[in-house]
Enzyme design. Structure first.
Site, PDB file in Angstrom:
ATOM      1  N   PRO A   1       0.822  -1.216   0.000  1.00 37.93           N
ATOM      2  CA  PRO A   1       0.000   0.000   0.000  1.00 37.93           C
ATOM      3  C   PRO A   1       0.853   1.262   0.000  1.00 37.93           C
ATOM      4  O   PRO A   1       1.823   1.364   0.748  1.00 37.93           O
ATOM      5  CB  PRO A   1      -0.822  -0.101   1.284  1.00 37.93           C
ATOM      6  CG  PRO A   1      -0.336  -1.270   2.030  1.00 37.93           C
ATOM      7  CD  PRO A   1       0.615  -2.044   1.183  1.00 37.93           C
ATOM      8  N   GLU A   2       0.522   2.204  -0.872  1.00 33.27           N
ATOM      9  CA  GLU A   2       1.215   3.488  -0.904  1.00 33.27           C
ATOM     10  C   GLU A   2       0.276   4.575  -0.378  1.00 33.27           C
ATOM     11  O   GLU A   2      -0.834   4.285   0.042  1.00 33.27           O
ATOM     12  CB  GLU A   2       1.680   3.774  -2.330  1.00 33.27           C
ATOM     13  CG  GLU A   2       2.729   2.754  -2.799  1.00 33.27           C
ATOM     14  CD  GLU A   2       3.616   3.293  -3.891  1.00 33.27           C
ATOM     15  OE1 GLU A   2       3.797   4.513  -3.978  1.00 33.27           O
ATOM     16  OE2 GLU A   2       4.143   2.485  -4.673  1.00 33.27           O
TER      17      GLU A   2
END
Ligand SMILES: [Zn+2]
Length: 274
Positions: free
Chosen positions: A2-3
């Site tokens: 996840p960014e």
């Protein structure tokens, strides 16, 4: 992994489901789910009331009616889910926080790089977050100061974009996408870029990340889902990341993949000259 856009989507979900609730019970099911620097065991969260939920870069924190915050990092595969108590436990359930409305906030993490932890505040941010620079959407983000820092850095631009002490929240995917959009080779030395190029790069970072935020973040990793269990779909609009061997949509040249600073980097050798 996840960014920032995914983490922001998670924050919005947590805000919707958890703000104003009180934690009635805490159960930790895996030792690695607690950050080793946590000032106390997660069980101290019992009876804590949840206030505002904040984010800087990829760090999330819950304000509580306590002098400390509950900080969370999703690591490679962490997810939060809101579930009814009656729902069967997920296979990789690591922490269960029972809320006063009989729902559970569950932290699920297959690869166990994610964590929760309690942290005192250092000014406005928890200790765990104090060395993380503001991200491009943070009111504390100082664009002018960052331009000056970038003009002096002697390392490769791709490495600098990933350096969370310079600017946070730009992970590998959005670094590649932003460099493609600004037509900058990932190995260009930062101090060789003109002022105009640096300006263009920051605009690209902003536009790529804004677009991802609107779409709920990318999620080509099936391990990752947001707080409601839905995946994002931004991967359909990636231009460089993961597209090695395919043609650049601007000039039809094959996208190449190289390693920069130990990370895969995807770029167009024609649009992004060294
Ligand atoms: Zn191209």
């Amino acid at each position: 992994m996840p960014e920032l856009p995914e983490v922001e989507t998670v924050r919005l979900g947590l805000e919707k489901w958890c703000v104003g609730r009180t934690i009635t019970r805490v159960e930790t099911l895996h030792p690695r789910a607690t950050n080793p620097h946590s000032i106390a065991a997660l069980t101290s969260l019992k009876r804590a009331h949840i206030g505002q939920i904040c984010r800087r870069g990829k760090f999330l924190w819950f304000h509580l009616d306590r002098p400390y915050a509950l900080v969370a990092h999703l690591g490679m595969s962490g997810q939060f889910r809101i579930q009814d108590k009656a729902m069967v436990d997920e296979k990789h359930l690591r922490v269960r926080l029972t809320l006063d409305n009989h729902q559970e906030l569950r932290f699920i993490d297959q690869r166990t790089f994610g964590w929760l932890g309690l942290s005192n505040f250092d000014g406005d941010v928890p200790d765990f977050v104090k060395d993380i620079a503001p991200d491009i959407f943070d009111p504390a983000f100082d664009r002018k100061a960052l331009k000056k820092i970038l003009q002096k850095k002697k390392s490769e631009i791709k490495r600098v974009l990933l350096d969370q002490s310079v600017m946070s929240g730009v992970g590998n995917i959005y670094a590649d996408e932003s460099l493609w959009l600004a037509k900058i080779h990932p190995q260009r030395s930062c101090d060789s870029l003109s002022r105009a190029k640096i300006k263009a790069l920051l605009s690209s970072v902003e536009s790529v990340m804004s677009k991802a935020l609107l779409e709920g973040g990318t999620s080509f990793d099936s391990l990752y889902t947001n707080v409601n269990g839905e995946s994002g779909y931004f991967e359909h609009s990636l231009e460089a990341y993961g597209r090695d061997g395919e043609n650049c949509s601007r000039c039809d040249t094959q996208i190449r993949r190289i390693i920069v600073g130990g990370r895969s980097s995807h770029f167009c050798p024609r649009c992004q000259r060294l």
